[in-house]
Design a protein around this motif. Sequence first.
Motif, PDB file in Angstrom:
ATOM      1  N   LEU A 213      21.544  17.755 -42.806  1.00 43.95           N
ATOM      2  CA  LEU A 213      21.599  17.942 -41.363  1.00 43.95           C
ATOM      3  C   LEU A 213      20.310  17.419 -40.751  1.00 43.95           C
ATOM      4  CD1 LEU A 213      22.786  21.256 -39.726  1.00 43.95           C
ATOM      5  CD2 LEU A 213      20.784  20.085 -38.865  1.00 43.95           C
ATOM      6  N   PRO A 214      20.346  16.362 -39.921  1.00 48.82           N
ATOM      7  CA  PRO A 214      21.486  15.494 -39.642  1.00 48.82           C
ATOM      8  C   PRO A 214      21.772  14.595 -40.847  1.00 48.82           C
ATOM      9  CG  PRO A 214      19.536  14.567 -38.643  1.00 48.82           C
ATOM     10  CD  PRO A 214      19.116  15.893 -39.246  1.00 48.82           C
ATOM     11  N   ALA A 215      22.905  13.912 -40.824  1.00 50.19           N
ATOM     12  CA  ALA A 215      23.320  13.171 -42.008  1.00 50.19           C
ATOM     13  C   ALA A 215      24.257  12.030 -41.639  1.00 50.19           C
ATOM     14  CB  ALA A 215      23.997  14.114 -43.000  1.00 50.19           C
ATOM     15  N   GLN A 216      24.616  11.262 -42.661  1.00 49.70           N
ATOM     16  CA  GLN A 216      25.543  10.149 -42.470  1.00 49.70           C
ATOM     17  C   GLN A 216      26.934  10.461 -43.028  1.00 49.70           C
ATOM     18  OE1 GLN A 216      24.535   6.460 -44.569  1.00 49.70           O
ATOM     19  NE2 GLN A 216      25.640   5.287 -43.017  1.00 49.70           N
ATOM     20  N   GLY A 241      29.674  17.456 -36.478  1.00 45.49           N
ATOM     21  CA  GLY A 241      28.602  18.137 -35.748  1.00 45.49           C
ATOM     22  C   GLY A 241      27.374  18.355 -36.612  1.00 45.49           C
ATOM     23  N   HIS A 242      27.586  18.735 -37.883  1.00 44.05           N
ATOM     24  CA  HIS A 242      26.448  18.846 -38.803  1.00 44.05           C
ATOM     25  C   HIS A 242      25.768  17.491 -38.970  1.00 44.05           C
ATOM     26  CE1 HIS A 242      27.010  22.972 -39.846  1.00 44.05           C
ATOM     27  NE2 HIS A 242      28.091  22.813 -40.582  1.00 44.05           N
ATOM     28  N   ASN A 243      26.559  16.427 -39.117  1.00 46.95           N
ATOM     29  CA  ASN A 243      25.991  15.082 -39.217  1.00 46.95           C
ATOM     30  C   ASN A 243      25.120  14.758 -38.011  1.00 46.95           C
ATOM     31  OD1 ASN A 243      27.878  12.505 -40.997  1.00 46.95           O
ATOM     32  ND2 ASN A 243      27.307  14.550 -41.692  1.00 46.95           N
ATOM     33  N   LEU A 244      25.470  15.348 -36.860  1.00 47.51           N
ATOM     34  CA  LEU A 244      24.751  15.086 -35.613  1.00 47.51           C
ATOM     35  C   LEU A 244      23.688  16.139 -35.322  1.00 47.51           C
ATOM     36  CD1 LEU A 244      27.833  13.993 -33.467  1.00 47.51           C
ATOM     37  CD2 LEU A 244      26.084  12.505 -34.472  1.00 47.51           C
ATOM     38  N   MET A 264      31.277  24.721 -33.824  1.00 50.75           N
ATOM     39  CA  MET A 264      30.374  24.948 -34.944  1.00 50.75           C
ATOM     40  C   MET A 264      30.368  26.418 -35.364  1.00 50.75           C
ATOM     41  SD  MET A 264      29.501  21.898 -35.431  1.00 50.75           S
ATOM     42  CE  MET A 264      28.449  22.211 -36.842  1.00 50.75           C
ATOM     43  N   ASN A 265      30.779  27.303 -34.486  1.00 49.35           N
ATOM     44  CA  ASN A 265      30.912  28.727 -34.774  1.00 49.35           C
ATOM     45  C   ASN A 265      32.183  28.916 -35.597  1.00 49.35           C
ATOM     46  OD1 ASN A 265      31.473  31.507 -34.638  1.00 49.35           O
ATOM     47  ND2 ASN A 265      30.737  31.699 -32.523  1.00 49.35           N
ATOM     48  N   TYR A 266      32.075  29.575 -36.736  1.00 52.56           N
ATOM     49  CA  TYR A 266      33.240  29.759 -37.595  1.00 52.56           C
ATOM     50  C   TYR A 266      34.439  30.390 -36.875  1.00 52.56           C
ATOM     51  CZ  TYR A 266      31.003  28.631 -42.110  1.00 52.56           C
ATOM     52  OH  TYR A 266      30.415  27.998 -43.166  1.00 52.56           O
ATOM     53  N   GLU A 267      34.175  31.190 -35.846  1.00 57.95           N
ATOM     54  CA  GLU A 267      35.286  31.808 -35.122  1.00 57.95           C
ATOM     55  C   GLU A 267      36.243  30.759 -34.551  1.00 57.95           C
ATOM     56  OE1 GLU A 267      36.105  34.842 -35.086  1.00 57.95           O
ATOM     57  OE2 GLU A 267      34.339  36.155 -35.131  1.00 57.95           O
TER      58      GLU A 267
END
Length: 416
Positions: A213-216, A241-244, A264-267
Amino acid sequence: MSQLHKCLLTATLAFLGLSACGDVSPPDAEQSSTRQAEMVAAAVPLPLPVGCLLTSLDTDGDGICDIVEATLRTDPNKADTDGDGLSDYVETFGFGGLDLSALGANARKKDIFVEVDYYPNLRPSQATLDKVITAFASAPVSNPDGSTGIALHLLLDQQIAAADADMNLSPVWTEFDVIKRKYFAAARAPYFHYAVFAHQYDGNFSSGISRGLPAQDFLLTLGSFNGTEQQQAGTFMHELGHNLGLRHGGNDEANYKPNYLSIMNYEYQFYGFELGGTFGALDYSRVQVASVSEAAVYELTAFAAVAPSTESDLARYFGLRFNGVQVAMFSATDFVDFNNSRKYDFDTYALDFNRNGVATDVFPMSQNDWAALIYDGGEIGFGTPGMSRHLDREERFLVPPEKMEPCLPGDPDRAP
């Protein structure tokens, strides 16, 4: 020796881990790779655009002279006018046989490119991808061309051959790289994220994982439990979103954070929101919401917006979920039945939102995700011709790949 040859030689020596005297140097492999890519990119002579001469002024050094930038209406003082991690040159003229403009790139509007590959029988539907594309197109993000939104280009590329479709990628990134080396074109590395719809990784039933995080790179593994179209779309946007650069609490790891209205919230990863009459709509948080205390939940006023967000921004959110249940509500600004008691409580009470066994946690103000995206994750933007760049954050990863937690687990009882 020409300056170009000196740059290339220096880059080669850096790659080999040698100093000019032949000593072995132990730089971090990731950072060394990035530095090498930057140096090579800076050394590559870019073809002159029509209208530019070798003597023409190029203030930002992006390979496009100022007079042509005026015609293109790009910023002559910025190599990346729209701030999406891709240089104005490559977005306009392409490079190395890759024509980003033909793929829809616009130097004056933010673009994100993702190559999507998939295992046999796991090809995502166009409807699944369109849900994510629509979410980005609707983003409250301003662009130099006067438009709003982000152009998300999802290139559904190819099926992974059955012989290469490892049903349990373990260790995940070691096995992922076997696929990536074979199916992801190296020429796309400075410009594209890479996503694979796979079956399972590391023997668990996680829905997916981002390579840091961030990533490709990111992996979607809903194949292990027959994820629905809605779950696939929500998980795709979640892992991207994690990549960003987004965490499970936006800018923190406070998962199930009640005042964080984001996919991004698991809910919301598997369910989305009700927005503008659309059920299952995907969104990153576009509002800053005031902190919430588990010890003093009050249903009548619910959440409070923090400037520059407004109450009307909050009022667009419906379909809120807490403790795994969608609750009754008027809007996110008032009358929210947090505990799903089927009535509105007039007194404050305690509620364990994050399911850790206590009801005393205080969740800090949530962020506007769309304003916090990091576009240069992984190799994105590095080694890009026309942009001599460096990481503007202290570490390459805010969360390194080996520290990423598996994302929301599915139901193994649904596994084939």
